[in-house]
Scaffold this active site. Structure first.
Site, short mmCIF file in Angstrom:
data_model
loop_
_atom_site.label_atom_id
_atom_site.label_comp_id
_atom_site.label_asym_id
_atom_site.label_seq_id
_atom_site.Cartn_x
_atom_site.Cartn_y
_atom_site.Cartn_z
N LYS A 90 -29.15 64.99 6.95
CA LYS A 90 -29.92 64.83 8.18
C LYS A 90 -29.74 63.10 8.76
O LYS A 90 -29.93 62.37 7.91
CB LYS A 90 -31.40 65.35 8.08
CG LYS A 90 -32.05 65.31 9.22
CD LYS A 90 -33.70 65.94 8.59
CE LYS A 90 -34.58 66.00 9.84
NZ LYS A 90 -35.90 66.49 9.58
N SER A 165 -37.11 70.50 12.43
CA SER A 165 -36.35 69.64 12.94
C SER A 165 -34.91 69.59 12.33
O SER A 165 -33.87 68.96 13.10
CB SER A 165 -37.18 68.41 12.61
OG SER A 165 -37.08 67.85 11.65
N SER A 189 -39.82 71.77 8.56
CA SER A 189 -38.50 71.36 9.22
C SER A 189 -37.37 71.54 8.22
O SER A 189 -36.17 71.35 8.68
CB SER A 189 -38.61 69.77 9.43
OG SER A 189 -39.50 69.52 10.54
#
Lengths: 536, 101
Positions: A90, A165, A189
């Site tokens: 990420k 997310s 997330s």
């Protein structure tokens, strides 16, 4: 194997082929890079695909593997199973010399001057970092649409969100661009995008993985965790990155179980773990507004575990309904404090045109942050401001005590795990919730209580509803990741022959077409056609 | 619980050092009030005798030896700075101006 496409392999299968020399890390890495590059226009899972860096790491891993093969069995066993295996990060994980935008314009152009601890541990294991994945700005969001660099599409339906997310990481793993990826989970997330993309994602116990070198959102809630296409792979990645780190004082000196590397291989052996386990089903998690198909898949999954020998009992977590409000005070409060560092002085976007320092701050931060980051900074600043602290922040922290107490009473009653839905809905349409913050926040109802209590939890695929994946959430007591993964592996075992297992994401094949619209094009087209209903 | 006026929103934005456009201020006024409405549920819960929880894993007093160790070098630390002077960040002047400090 029916197919010779190595991207279809699980990480643990890749590890076996790398050890025997039947495949090379360079070969694996090339194949995954090619898939990611070919499909990134349609999916936009990646913000950076680092072909050069990845191939260098792959060659290095191949040399380590070759030397170990020469040295013999012991040397091979000493290598981590992830040596030579691709992984995605990420884009809030620092990799020295690379970008770490956290999905924000305010960090565009920033070059990380050091490796995060997660990065360093992956390098030590010999994993190959393919690139950086898309995300909601500062990990604030449940759809990946709050990325300053455009949304990501869900490979099951390209007009829908992958969740967030960590949506880029989830979409990349679901689309076979990488067998593994790292995400972060502050209120869901990791688990929610894993659920929406039909893969496994785990949020470990708070303190299990060092947060050093990770862009901070809400420091008492943030935790790093793995994505994989099965439990064994998720366990391997967790093993590689977990453990105490002196550079993060909130990382706990708790031993990382070596058995994470040895989840049962056979489905029957795995399923045997269910015998006599006590599973709690919290009635408050079947919330109003939950899609019937989601509730049905979760209840079927629990019934299947009961049939395989588990004892299931309904329980009450009475303060669940207060969780959302308390979370959306605490998380923004911590975020407003963390994001105060973006002042345009040390790094990041800056506008120094006015010559007055207050005016420069206002312009730098006003232009650098996107709408959701601004909303959370405003909420948090308000909740912490003079006269409101007791009514909001202190109150929310007290509610946090009650939520944690709810879970403690379940563990005290002798339950091994809590099973629940992950997301109240399957993947929703691009644009459906992005302008209605409260609707978006409701996506986290069933996931954020764990962050409030610091507990580990995972999402594992439990079938489809309307052709879209549904995840089952398994929640455990602190430091019970190994038990949770064994339980999830057992569920994989009893559903190994289910027709929905190992299905390809329904619209994945469309992403190979170079004329396929980008997620942003699709989002605009949906908006122009007149937004369909929220639940569409 | 309280609701936010337009002036409150402007005040909070200034406290947060966020320069917002008129349009953003209007949108935020509506959205923040809608979110604050959701907080009302908390007032129905009696928490008078409940202690607050700030962190969940109950670690305390993390100590280490007070020894010099390698950390991020000056060049690395300054590499992203928009403006530097020698081994320092250049910060905006905050003294002088209106009302001094």
């Amino acid at each position: 194997m029916a197919s010779h496409d190595v991207t279809r392999l699980k990480a643990h299968e890749m590890a076996a082929l790398l050890r025997s020399g039947e495949t090379s890390s360079r070969g694996l890495t090339e194949a995954h890079l090619a898939a990611a590059e070919r499909q990134n226009r349609a999916l936009h899972a990646w913000l950076v695909i680092d072909r050069t860096g990845a191939l260098e790491q792959a060659d290095k891993a191949d040399r380590r593997l070759a030397e170990a093969r020469k040295a013999g069995r012991q040397a091979l066993d000493a290598l981590h199973p992830l040596c030579g295996v691709p992984v995605g990060l990420k884009d809030l994980v620092s990799v020295k010399g690379g970008q770490a935008t956290a999905g924000s314009k305010i960090l565009e152009g920033y070059v990380a001057p050091f490796d995060s601890t997660v990065t360093a541990r992956l390098r030590e294991a010999g994993a190959v970092i393919l690139g950086k994945t898309n995300m909601d700005e500062f990990a604030m969001g449940s759809s990946c649409e709050h990325s300053a660099f455009g949304p990501t599409a869900n490979p099951w339906d390209l007009s829908r969100v992958p969740g967030g997310s960590s949506g880029g990481s989830a979409a990349a793993v679901a689309a076979f661009h990488t067998p593994l990826a790292i995400g972060t989970d502050t209120g869901g997330s990791i688990r929610q995008p894993a659920s929406l993309c039909g893969i496994v994602g785990m949020k470990p116990t708070y303190g299990r993985v060092s947060r050093y070198g990770i862009v901070a959102f809400a420091s008492s809630l943030d935790q790093i965790g793995p994505f994989g296409r099965d439990t064994r792979d998720a366990a391997l990645l967790l093993h590689a990155v977990a453990g105490h780190d002196r550079r993060d004082a909130t990382s706990a000196p708790v031993e990382v179980p070596a058995d994470l590397l040895h989840l049962p291989e056979g489905d029957d052996e795995a399923a045997a773990y269910l015998k006599g386990r006590r599973i709690a089903l919290p009635r408050e998690y079947f919330v109003a507004g939950m899609e019937p198909g989601v509730a049905a898949r979760v209840r079927e999954a629990v019934a299947a575990m009961e049939q395989a020998g588990a004892h299931v009992e309904e329980v009450s977590l009475p303060h669940t309904d207060y969780g959302l409000a308390a979370y959306y005070i605490i998380a923004p409060a911590e975020a407003s404090s963390n994001l105060a560092r973006y002042d345009g002085v040390k790094y990041g976007y800056n506008d120094r045109s006015s010559g007055d320092y207050i005016a420069d701050y206002l312009k730098t931060r006003g232009a650098g942050f996107g709408p959701e980051a601004k909303r959370r900074i405003m909420l948090g600043t308000y909740a912490l401001s003079a006269g409101y602290y007791d009514a909001y922040y202190l109150k929310a922290q007290k509610v946090r005590t009650l939520i944690k107490g709810d879970f403690d009473s379940v563990w005290a009653a002798g339950f091994d795990a809590i099973c629940a839905p992950v997301s109240p809905t399957v993947a929703f349409k691009l644009g459906a919730k992005v302008d209605d913050p409260v609707a978006m926040y409701l996506s986290d109802t069933c996931t954020l209580p764990l962050n409030m209590a610091g507990l580990p939890g995972l999402s594992i695929p439990a079938g489809l509803s309307d052709g879209l994946p549904v995840g089952l959430q398994m929640i455990g007591s602190p430091w019970s990741e190994l038990s949770m993964l064994r339980l999830a592996r057992a569920y994989e075992g009893i559903t190994a022959r289910a027709p929905w297992r190992d299905l390809d994401p329904a619209e994945l094949s469309l992403t190979d077409d170079p004329s396929t619209p980008s997620p942003m094009d699709r989002k605009r087209a949906i908006a122009a056609a007149g937004a369909p209903g929220r639940q569409a | 619980m309280a609701s936010l006026s337009r002036a409150d929103v402007e005040h909070v934005a200034h406290l947060a050092r966020l320069g917002l456009t008129e349009e953003e201020l209007s949108r935020l006024e509506a959205q923040l009030n809608h979110i604050l409405d959701q907080y009302a549920i908390l007032t129905t819960l009696d928490t008078e005798h409940i202690p607050p929880t700030a962190q969940t894993i109950e670690l305390e007093n993390i100590l280490r030896e007070d020894v010099v160790a390698e950390s991020l070098g000056v060049e690395d630390a300054l590499a992203n700075a928009p403006e530097r002077s020698g081994s320092h960040f250049v910060v905006p002047a905050i003294l002088g101006g209106e009302g001094g400090a």
